[in-house]
Design a protein around this motif. Structure first.
Motif, PDB file in Angstrom:
ATOM      1  N   UNK A  44       0.837  -1.206   0.000  1.00  0.00           N
ATOM      2  CA  UNK A  44       0.000   0.000   0.000  1.00  0.00           C
ATOM      3  C   UNK A  44       0.872   1.257   0.000  1.00  0.00           C
ATOM      4  N   UNK A  45       0.483   2.240  -0.764  1.00  0.00           N
ATOM      5  CA  UNK A  45       1.248   3.486  -0.862  1.00  0.00           C
ATOM      6  C   UNK A  45       1.371   4.179   0.485  1.00  0.00           C
ATOM      7  N   UNK A  46       0.343   4.079   1.311  1.00  0.00           N
ATOM      8  CA  UNK A  46       0.404   4.724   2.625  1.00  0.00           C
ATOM      9  C   UNK A  46       1.478   4.092   3.504  1.00  0.00           C
ATOM     10  N   UNK A  47       1.683   2.779   3.383  1.00  0.00           N
ATOM     11  CA  UNK A  47       2.726   2.101   4.160  1.00  0.00           C
ATOM     12  C   UNK A  47       4.102   2.555   3.689  1.00  0.00           C
ATOM     13  N   UNK A  48       4.289   2.636   2.386  1.00  0.00           N
ATOM     14  CA  UNK A  48       5.568   3.104   1.842  1.00  0.00           C
ATOM     15  C   UNK A  48       5.816   4.548   2.268  1.00  0.00           C
ATOM     16  N   UNK A  49       4.773   5.365   2.235  1.00  0.00           N
ATOM     17  CA  UNK A  49       4.899   6.750   2.682  1.00  0.00           C
ATOM     18  C   UNK A  49       5.280   6.842   4.152  1.00  0.00           C
ATOM     19  N   UNK A  50       4.701   5.965   4.989  1.00  0.00           N
ATOM     20  CA  UNK A  50       5.055   5.973   6.411  1.00  0.00           C
ATOM     21  C   UNK A  50       6.505   5.560   6.621  1.00  0.00           C
ATOM     22  N   UNK A  51       6.976   4.598   5.838  1.00  0.00           N
ATOM     23  CA  UNK A  51       8.376   4.183   5.955  1.00  0.00           C
ATOM     24  C   UNK A  51       9.293   5.337   5.545  1.00  0.00           C
ATOM     25  N   UNK A  52       8.942   6.033   4.475  1.00  0.00           N
ATOM     26  CA  UNK A  52       9.731   7.194   4.064  1.00  0.00           C
ATOM     27  C   UNK A  52       9.710   8.282   5.138  1.00  0.00           C
ATOM     28  N   UNK A  53       8.557   8.504   5.753  1.00  0.00           N
ATOM     29  CA  UNK A  53       8.453   9.478   6.844  1.00  0.00           C
ATOM     30  C   UNK A  53       9.307   9.049   8.031  1.00  0.00           C
ATOM     31  N   UNK A  54       9.278   7.759   8.365  1.00  0.00           N
ATOM     32  CA  UNK A  54      10.093   7.250   9.459  1.00  0.00           C
ATOM     33  C   UNK A  54      11.572   7.511   9.200  1.00  0.00           C
ATOM     34  N   UNK A  55      12.014   7.226   7.984  1.00  0.00           N
ATOM     35  CA  UNK A  55      13.420   7.475   7.634  1.00  0.00           C
ATOM     36  C   UNK A  55      13.742   8.959   7.780  1.00  0.00           C
ATOM     37  N   UNK A  56      12.860   9.811   7.294  1.00  0.00           N
ATOM     38  CA  UNK A  56      13.091  11.252   7.396  1.00  0.00           C
ATOM     39  C   UNK A  56      13.143  11.705   8.852  1.00  0.00           C
ATOM     40  N   UNK A  57      12.265  11.167   9.687  1.00  0.00           N
ATOM     41  CA  UNK A  57      12.256  11.548  11.097  1.00  0.00           C
ATOM     42  C   UNK A  57      13.497  11.026  11.818  1.00  0.00           C
ATOM     43  N   UNK A  58      13.951   9.828  11.445  1.00  0.00           N
ATOM     44  CA  UNK A  58      15.171   9.290  12.053  1.00  0.00           C
ATOM     45  C   UNK A  58      16.407  10.100  11.671  1.00  0.00           C
ATOM     46  N   UNK A  59      16.350  10.736  10.527  1.00  0.00           N
ATOM     47  CA  UNK A  59      17.468  11.578  10.082  1.00  0.00           C
ATOM     48  C   UNK A  59      17.400  12.990  10.675  1.00  0.00           C
ATOM     49  N   UNK A  60      16.463  13.193  11.607  1.00  0.00           N
ATOM     50  CA  UNK A  60      16.297  14.492  12.274  1.00  0.00           C
ATOM     51  C   UNK A  60      16.106  15.644  11.292  1.00  0.00           C
ATOM     52  N   UNK A  61      15.206  15.455  10.390  1.00  0.00           N
ATOM     53  CA  UNK A  61      14.900  16.520   9.444  1.00  0.00           C
ATOM     54  C   UNK A  61      14.287  17.705  10.183  1.00  0.00           C
ATOM     55  N   UNK A  62      14.397  18.902   9.618  1.00  0.00           N
ATOM     56  CA  UNK A  62      13.941  20.102  10.329  1.00  0.00           C
ATOM     57  C   UNK A  62      12.438  20.142  10.629  1.00  0.00           C
ATOM     58  N   UNK A  63      11.642  19.347   9.932  1.00  0.00           N
ATOM     59  CA  UNK A  63      10.198  19.414  10.140  1.00  0.00           C
ATOM     60  C   UNK A  63       9.698  18.446  11.209  1.00  0.00           C
TER      61      UNK A  63
END
Length: 118
Positions: A27-46
């Protein structure tokens, strides 16, 4: 909070694009959540802007799940042949989820008196 919702929707959109381009059977939403998780783990500014929006969605998660339950009830004739398998999957899945969350909480929180405890 609006900017947090837009960020969440943006990652869902990225998941949709990735699924369409690659044909990954997820599901696209699952892939999107994984991408969000990666971004959050990288301490992105948002990171701090996403928290209030995610909290608001989690607070009202029953409203997001309710349509699924209604759909299953209205389409029960399609699922009744698989009722036992569905019930077993739901019960075992719930038990496994609870066990895994408990184990992860114990590991993350540490034991009382642990010198590594924060």
């Amino acid at each position: 909070m609006i900017d947090g919702l837009l960020i969440l929707l943006f990652f869902q959109f990225l998941g949709e694009i990735l699924i369409r381009l690659t044909g990954i059977p997820l599901p696209a939403s699952v892939v999107g959540m994984v991408l969000l998780l990666v971004a959050l783990l990288l301490n992105t500014p948002f990171t701090q802007r996403v928290a209030p929006a995610a909290g608001a969605l989690i607070k009202h998660i029953s409203l997001l799940i309710f349509p699924l339950g209604v759909g299953i009830v209205l389409q029960w004739h399609r699922y009744e042949d698989y009722a036992l398998a569905l019930a077993v999957a739901v019960v075992i899945g719930t038990i496994l989820s609870m066990l895994l969350v408990t184990l992860m909480l114990k590991k993350l929180m540490g034991k009382p008196g642990d010198p590594h405890e924060h």
